[in-house]
Design an enzyme around this catalytic site. Sequence first.
Site, PDB file in Angstrom:
ATOM      1  N   GLU A 304     113.436 -21.845 -42.417  1.00 55.82           N
ATOM      2  CA  GLU A 304     112.956 -21.109 -41.258  1.00 55.82           C
ATOM      3  C   GLU A 304     111.995 -22.160 -40.472  1.00 55.82           C
ATOM      4  O   GLU A 304     110.928 -21.926 -39.959  1.00 55.82           O
ATOM      5  CB  GLU A 304     112.341 -19.822 -41.642  1.00 55.82           C
ATOM      6  CG  GLU A 304     113.105 -18.966 -42.179  1.00 55.82           C
ATOM      7  CD  GLU A 304     112.142 -17.567 -42.708  1.00 55.82           C
ATOM      8  OE1 GLU A 304     111.044 -17.504 -42.859  1.00 55.82           O
ATOM      9  OE2 GLU A 304     113.045 -16.725 -42.600  1.00 55.82           O
ATOM     10  N   ASP A 378     116.548 -11.342 -48.739  1.00 55.44           N
ATOM     11  CA  ASP A 378     115.141 -11.421 -48.442  1.00 55.44           C
ATOM     12  C   ASP A 378     114.307  -9.995 -48.862  1.00 55.44           C
ATOM     13  O   ASP A 378     114.078  -9.381 -47.795  1.00 55.44           O
ATOM     14  CB  ASP A 378     114.996 -11.724 -47.075  1.00 55.44           C
ATOM     15  CG  ASP A 378     113.598 -12.171 -46.756  1.00 55.44           C
ATOM     16  OD1 ASP A 378     112.669 -12.423 -47.568  1.00 55.44           O
ATOM     17  OD2 ASP A 378     113.200 -12.100 -45.532  1.00 55.44           O
ATOM     18  N   GLU A 400     110.358 -14.621 -57.772  1.00 54.51           N
ATOM     19  CA  GLU A 400     109.386 -14.327 -56.519  1.00 54.51           C
ATOM     20  C   GLU A 400     109.608 -12.762 -56.326  1.00 54.51           C
ATOM     21  O   GLU A 400     110.726 -12.683 -55.455  1.00 54.51           O
ATOM     22  CB  GLU A 400     109.592 -15.082 -55.408  1.00 54.51           C
ATOM     23  CG  GLU A 400     108.606 -14.848 -54.374  1.00 54.51           C
ATOM     24  CD  GLU A 400     108.497 -15.862 -52.931  1.00 54.51           C
ATOM     25  OE1 GLU A 400     108.681 -17.208 -53.174  1.00 54.51           O
ATOM     26  OE2 GLU A 400     108.833 -15.275 -51.761  1.00 54.51           O
ATOM     27  N   GLU A 406     107.242  -5.478 -46.583  1.00 52.19           N
ATOM     28  CA  GLU A 406     107.816  -5.997 -45.138  1.00 52.19           C
ATOM     29  C   GLU A 406     108.858  -5.069 -44.808  1.00 52.19           C
ATOM     30  O   GLU A 406     109.012  -4.830 -43.503  1.00 52.19           O
ATOM     31  CB  GLU A 406     108.081  -7.523 -45.369  1.00 52.19           C
ATOM     32  CG  GLU A 406     108.726  -7.994 -44.065  1.00 52.19           C
ATOM     33  CD  GLU A 406     109.018  -9.477 -44.477  1.00 52.19           C
ATOM     34  OE1 GLU A 406     108.798 -10.209 -45.220  1.00 52.19           O
ATOM     35  OE2 GLU A 406     109.732 -10.098 -43.258  1.00 52.19           O
TER      36      GLU A 406
HETATM   37  C1  GCV Z   1     106.486 -16.435 -45.023  1.00 51.18           C
HETATM   38  C2  GCV Z   1     110.889 -13.941 -44.575  1.00 51.18           C
HETATM   39  C3  GCV Z   1     109.731 -13.251 -43.922  1.00 51.18           C
HETATM   40  C4  GCV Z   1     108.836 -14.268 -43.196  1.00 51.18           C
HETATM   41  C5  GCV Z   1     108.526 -15.231 -44.429  1.00 51.18           C
HETATM   42  C6  GCV Z   1     109.813 -15.788 -45.179  1.00 51.18           C
HETATM   43  C7  GCV Z   1     109.617 -16.440 -46.237  1.00 51.18           C
HETATM   44  O1  GCV Z   1     111.759 -14.491 -43.627  1.00 51.18           O
HETATM   45  O2  GCV Z   1     109.929 -12.460 -42.815  1.00 51.18           O
HETATM   46  O3  GCV Z   1     107.634 -13.973 -42.812  1.00 51.18           O
HETATM   47  O4  GCV Z   1     107.671 -16.360 -44.124  1.00 51.18           O
HETATM   48  O5  GCV Z   1     110.637 -14.635 -45.591  1.00 51.18           O
HETATM   49  O6  GCV Z   1     109.611 -16.095 -47.677  1.00 51.18           O
HETATM   50  O7  GCV Z   1     109.315 -17.787 -46.247  1.00 51.18           O
END
Ligand code: GCV
Length: 714
Positions: A304, A378, A400, A406
């Site tokens: 990302e 995710d 994790e 979220e």
């Molecule tokens: C911290 C998802 C979340 C992101 C997060 C990412 C990750 O994409 O939307 O906010 O970033 O996971 O776990 O690194």
Amino acid sequence: MKHRALLAVLAAAFVYLPAHAEDGYDLWLRYGQQSSYPPSAEHSRELVHSDASPTLAAVGRELASGLGGLAGAPIPVVREPSRPGALLYGTPRSSALIAGLSLGLERVGPEGYVIRSVTLGGKAATVIAGNTDVGALYGAFHYLRLVQTRALAQNLDIVSRPRTRLRLLNHWDNLDGHVERGYAGQSIWDWHKLPDWLDPRYTDYARACASIGINGSVLTNVNANATSLTPAYLEKAAALAGVLRPYGVRVYLTARFSAPIELGGLKTADPLDPGVRAWWKAKIDEIYRYIPDFGGFLVKANSEGQPGPQDYQRNHADGANMLAEALAPHDGIVMWRAFVYASSATEDRAKQAHAEFLPLEGRFAKNVLVQVKNGPIDFQPREPFSPLFGAMPKTPLMMEFQITKEYLGFATHLAYLAPLFEEALDADTGSARKGSTVARVVTGELDQHELSGMAGVANIGADRNWSGSHFDQANWYAFGRLAWDPDVSSQAIAEEWVRMTFSNDPAFVQPVVEMMMGSREAVVDYMTPLGLAHLMGTGHHYGPAPWVSDLSRPEWNPAYYHRADANGIGFERGPKGSNATGQYSPRVAAAFADPKKTPENLLLWFHHVSWDHKMSSGRTLWDELVTHYDRGVGKVRQMRLTWEAQSGRVDAGRFAQVSAFLAIQEKEAQWWRDACIAYFQSISKRPLPVGSAPPAHSLDYYKSLKFPYAPGRG
Ligand code: GCV
């Protein structure tokens, strides 16, 4: 005499007095009077005090305030047992009396403990002992839990040790106070005022963590900011470490891979470059000068948009090992995340972590763990377990989980996550080795790894109730309990938590636990039933948006995940599709590859299935889908009724907030149901099953809703 008077004052000061009306601040550490305590002369007539270390002093404070509060009167604090019913705590080193007992402490390792009823000089006593002070601390919290939940037996013989070595909270907290995916207000870390102002809340955070065995805290967001590694911020982190240390909570930081460029002025962050390696070594040595027991780094790299070793044509092992080498002399570790998916890849997103990490098996340094999200994508309401678990026996794989919700409705939806955690941990990886559950991979037991760990993305913020809602505290609690022992049942954890947090009244405990136990499945039903995933609104992930299909990266679009078309719905991941099923061990792969053998709750994750496919209920897939959406809304309605019936059994403040949040949840469950049905029906062109109401609004209405200020954005 003088000494006695002092101890009496000390004891009186330790009696638990709630500082304010019930607003949830006290979490599960509530020490209000219990009529059943003390149960007999054998228990807690006096507390044999020890302040041989800051940790033992903390144990003494917790036991004195806890037991005093629970008994409704101060517990006498003494230096030596003077009568039957003494409670002793410590280690063989801190107490000659404990050293003189044969407690079997060799079984409990450095963090475990024994709680035992013993006889000392002919008098009954209770001993809470560990090999280390922190072991005694964990034992003390266990003892308090027994009292709080009315489970204190007359004769105690408890032996406990953690099954995983690292039990960590991951805070996705930015230095400006914003918490990524946080729904409980700003960060609790007040970086601006640190190191000079140490908010008492830090101590309460540490107490809460210790009470459930959490032994580490990654203070900063995985989307890392190199500033956290500058001297000014290391001084702040060191101040926090000083508060957390007596409670056994070590501090960790996230490392931004490009820090040598951003802070060091180097031209590269190539992990094989000698200048870069020297920079990290010097930086890590510097960190240990600030924080001598610094735990190590958590790293998100080449994911990302984060920088990483692939920017220099190196791989994840090259990056992790460079940091590991510099951390090793200090006993520090690297947690290298496997959450990767490349913008350029055309590969099914669910396959990418496995594809990138499997070739690196056996190539990570000894002090590296690869941290893997529970599912391949995710943190969805339901995912299968990640195929990495079981596939990399030479590498310690850290679990994790996401405690913050979220993708499960944020803080206003009541979803007790322990059943989700449990489902992942109990999953059979199908490897040829016996008992090869995900839990045994993660604990290191399956492959004899000394290093093991579980991380939970924290749901903690500066809101008075810490987690944004009273029931979300249970998810923090459950994470810690499962990290300590992945075999404790989610139901038992819920019951403990309800008793400690709200009430021991059976008329309250039973229905509320039942409500919690069904709550995650309710969310699955009204958001993503039958294996659907990632239908949430763009960016913020608030509310339904299954129609979105125009974002620049394919895998950012809900339509990528559900693939609904005139024939059916679901992502074909069997051999005729992306063959993600082939990443699992042969036994598991065989089941997931065949729609008839795939569990129905994951059917659409693994298969594109005709709308008319016959489900085990006898209904068509379309009818079944709608039935699940209806059922989800119905379950939330039932949750509301369950809660409303508890009026009068809970304090008014917490009762009212839970009621209001459940009303929001019902409204939003209905929205999810209606919007998804409106959209999927526009594709399936099937009528709704008899008795199922049409959506309240048109599809265009749902599509028009925008939420630019939804909380927790990345
Ligand atoms: C911290 C998802 C979340 C992101 C997060 C990412 C990750 O994409 O939307 O906010 O970033 O996971 O776990 O690194």
